[in-house]
Design an enzyme around this catalytic site. Structure first.
Site, mmCIF file in Angstrom:
data_model
loop_
_atom_site.group_PDB
_atom_site.id
_atom_site.type_symbol
_atom_site.label_atom_id
_atom_site.label_comp_id
_atom_site.label_asym_id
_atom_site.label_seq_id
_atom_site.Cartn_x
_atom_site.Cartn_y
_atom_site.Cartn_z
ATOM 1 N N HIS A 68 0.577 -0.759 -0.245
ATOM 2 C CA HIS A 68 -0.023 -0.463 0.570
ATOM 3 C C HIS A 68 0.856 1.262 -0.106
ATOM 4 C CE1 HIS A 68 1.214 -0.380 4.019
ATOM 5 N NE2 HIS A 68 0.654 0.404 4.821
ATOM 6 N N ALA A 69 0.145 2.316 -0.927
ATOM 7 C CA ALA A 69 1.107 3.700 -0.547
ATOM 8 C C ALA A 69 -0.204 4.591 0.451
ATOM 9 C CB ALA A 69 1.572 3.862 -1.581
#
Length: 157
Positions: A68-69
């Site tokens: 994820h970012a």
């Protein structure tokens, strides 16, 4: 946000996949979400950049990573992708391999945190000895196996 619903809507389950390294493993998940326009290709680049600069922060349990970012790094709508690998991959500097990845794309910080909590609740349901755990996911042969495993935990919970 519903983990199972997102997997179904985005057709974002890939079981027993092949990846030569952690970057390829992450790309398997992000590619499914790019295809449905849940994320832009820039989201993959942001995840890779963050792992290279901050280390493998996405490994949140032994053998399990949640790529994820940040929402502003290319998330169009909240979505999940699930990838299991035939052969585990190693992240730089890590001694434990990873063979299950759930990509999380949260469209806001709140959605991001809610998504993380939902997946962890389903995967780490300690109140039921037969809740979905990583071993159970590894045994899934079809998308329906995954859906049934999720339903089982949700019905019991």
């Amino acid at each position: 946000m519903a983990f199972k619903q997102s997997l179904m809507e985005n057709d974002s389950i890939l079981l027993q996949a092949n990846a030569n390294n952690w970057q390829e493993a992450i790309k398997l998940g992000t590619d499914m979400l790019v295809k449905t326009q849940a994320i832009s290709p820039a989201y993959y680049d942001a995840i890779i950049h963050c792992v290279k600069t901050m280390g493998p922060y996405i490994i949140i349990a032994p053998h399990f990573a949640m790529p994820h970012a940040r929402p502003e790094d290319g998330v169009n709508r909240t979505a999940f992708a699930l990838v299991t690998l035939q052969n585990p991959v190693f992240f730089d500097g890590e001694s434990e391999p990873v063979d299950i990845l759930i990509t999380l794309a949260g469209s806001t910080s709140d959605e991001h945190i809610a998504g993380l909590m939902e997946v962890m609740q389903i995967l780490d349901d300690q109140s039921h000895e037969d809740g979905i755990n990583l071993d159970r996911l590894r045994l899934c042969q079809t998308k329906h196996d995954v859906y049934n495993a999720i339903d089982h935990v949700l019905m019991e919970g």
